[in-house]
Scaffold this motif. Sequence first.
Motif, PDB file in Angstrom:
ATOM      1  N   ILE A 114       0.833  -1.203   0.000  1.00 38.20           N
ATOM      2  CA  ILE A 114       0.000   0.000   0.000  1.00 38.20           C
ATOM      3  C   ILE A 114       0.870   1.256   0.000  1.00 38.20           C
ATOM      4  N   LEU A 115       1.902   1.254   0.847  1.00 36.26           N
ATOM      5  CA  LEU A 115       2.816   2.398   0.915  1.00 36.26           C
ATOM      6  C   LEU A 115       3.464   2.650  -0.441  1.00 36.26           C
ATOM      7  N   SER A 116       3.923   1.604  -1.096  1.00 27.25           N
ATOM      8  CA  SER A 116       4.606   1.755  -2.380  1.00 27.25           C
ATOM      9  C   SER A 116       3.672   2.316  -3.438  1.00 27.25           C
ATOM     10  N   ARG A 117       2.456   1.804  -3.491  1.00 27.15           N
ATOM     11  CA  ARG A 117       1.499   2.295  -4.478  1.00 27.15           C
ATOM     12  C   ARG A 117       1.104   3.749  -4.212  1.00 27.15           C
ATOM     13  N   THR A 118       1.055   4.112  -2.951  1.00 25.63           N
ATOM     14  CA  THR A 118       0.671   5.479  -2.602  1.00 25.63           C
ATOM     15  C   THR A 118       1.796   6.462  -2.883  1.00 25.63           C
ATOM     16  N   PHE A 119       2.996   6.151  -2.439  1.00 22.98           N
ATOM     17  CA  PHE A 119       4.120   7.063  -2.625  1.00 22.98           C
ATOM     18  C   PHE A 119       4.589   7.133  -4.072  1.00 22.98           C
ATOM     19  N   ALA A 120       4.220   6.161  -4.899  1.00 16.62           N
ATOM     20  CA  ALA A 120       4.636   6.169  -6.303  1.00 16.62           C
ATOM     21  C   ALA A 120       3.672   6.954  -7.186  1.00 16.62           C
ATOM     22  N   GLN A 121       2.743   7.677  -6.581  1.00 13.34           N
ATOM     23  CA  GLN A 121       1.846   8.541  -7.343  1.00 13.34           C
ATOM     24  C   GLN A 121       2.561   9.835  -7.721  1.00 13.34           C
ATOM     25  N   SER A 122       1.980  10.560  -8.646  1.00 14.91           N
ATOM     26  CA  SER A 122       2.505  11.887  -8.970  1.00 14.91           C
ATOM     27  C   SER A 122       2.211  12.823  -7.798  1.00 14.91           C
ATOM     28  N   PRO A 123       3.007  13.884  -7.617  1.00 14.79           N
ATOM     29  CA  PRO A 123       2.803  14.807  -6.484  1.00 14.79           C
ATOM     30  C   PRO A 123       1.389  15.371  -6.415  1.00 14.79           C
ATOM     31  N   SER A 124       0.763  15.597  -7.554  1.00 13.79           N
ATOM     32  CA  SER A 124      -0.584  16.180  -7.569  1.00 13.79           C
ATOM     33  C   SER A 124      -1.645  15.215  -7.037  1.00 13.79           C
ATOM     34  N   GLU A 125      -1.315  13.916  -6.968  1.00 13.43           N
ATOM     35  CA  GLU A 125      -2.277  12.911  -6.512  1.00 13.43           C
ATOM     36  C   GLU A 125      -2.038  12.466  -5.077  1.00 13.43           C
ATOM     37  N   MET A 126      -1.034  13.052  -4.408  1.00 12.28           N
ATOM     38  CA  MET A 126      -0.646  12.586  -3.089  1.00 12.28           C
ATOM     39  C   MET A 126      -1.649  12.924  -1.986  1.00 12.28           C
ATOM     40  N   SER A 127      -2.684  13.696  -2.307  1.00 12.96           N
ATOM     41  CA  SER A 127      -3.683  14.029  -1.295  1.00 12.96           C
ATOM     42  C   SER A 127      -4.668  12.885  -1.068  1.00 12.96           C
ATOM     43  N   ARG A 128      -4.600  11.839  -1.881  1.00 18.77           N
ATOM     44  CA  ARG A 128      -5.524  10.717  -1.739  1.00 18.77           C
ATOM     45  C   ARG A 128      -4.803   9.416  -2.091  1.00 18.77           C
ATOM     46  N   PHE A 129      -5.400   8.307  -1.667  1.00 19.98           N
ATOM     47  CA  PHE A 129      -4.838   6.998  -1.987  1.00 19.98           C
ATOM     48  C   PHE A 129      -5.227   6.616  -3.418  1.00 19.98           C
ATOM     49  N   PRO A 130      -4.389   5.850  -4.115  1.00 17.41           N
ATOM     50  CA  PRO A 130      -4.683   5.492  -5.506  1.00 17.41           C
ATOM     51  C   PRO A 130      -5.880   4.563  -5.612  1.00 17.41           C
ATOM     52  N   ALA A 131      -6.556   4.622  -6.752  1.00 18.35           N
ATOM     53  CA  ALA A 131      -7.719   3.767  -6.984  1.00 18.35           C
ATOM     54  C   ALA A 131      -7.319   2.295  -7.053  1.00 18.35           C
TER      55      ALA A 131
END
Length: 258
Positions: A87-104
């Motif tokens: 979960i951490l890897s998928r979340t932190f590997a988002q673009s900076p603009s998407e870091m306010s939420r968890f990935p789909a």
Amino acid sequence: MALQLSHAISDGIRRTVSRTGGILFLGFLAIQFGLQISANSAVLGLIPPQAAEQFSQAAGITLPIPGSVSVVLFVSLMILSATYFVILSRTFAQSPSEMSRFPASLSQQLGQTTIFALVGGLIITVSIMFGTVLLIFPGLFLAASFLFFIFAVAVEERGIISSLKRSWDLARGSRLKLGILVVMSAIFGGVIGTITPLLTLAGLPIVADVVTVVLTAAFFVPYYATIASAYLQLRDQEDDQNHPEQNPVDVSQTPKSI
């Protein structure tokens, strides 16, 4: 591929102080407390009663449960920890603009990916230990080479062998800088390995557990955010090399503007 380590560190810190980074920090804190308490309880519950009476004075935080139950709890939390790192890897590997939420895609193939993370993590740990026994450098080299394994498994959804190869390829040319991150982790481990026994010897085992867990969470959440940023850098550079943008040219070989 060239890694900009200073950018990865600053970007990792920015990812950590986001809303999702704060939630991940609390999750890591909870899991680490659970692992510490279940480990203490397992030792206290499994050793002979005479030794348990002496050990209890330095055992730290424990639960009044049988040793066998503590072992089951510890193993369960280890599995949960592997899921957490997916979960951490998928979340932190988002673009900076998407870091306010968890990935789909947070829960996509989560069970299978957790198993891959556990098995692959065991392979890497044994390899690094074996390399370190031979000499420090081989262990450091392997640790740097496999830093991106969890991201290949969690983000790219590769198999174990494919993820090991992927991490190895991404690290190529940047192992020296990645080795700095590995050394930072080792230094932190040495600091914790010094503080904890001192607090225990001072008669403060519970304080030792709390300090260890809090400092571990405070270090490793931004540490993995930094690795995520480094992974994104090298992955994007590879994509740019493999798929260079081609501007259409006219017959005079002069690039046309689009």
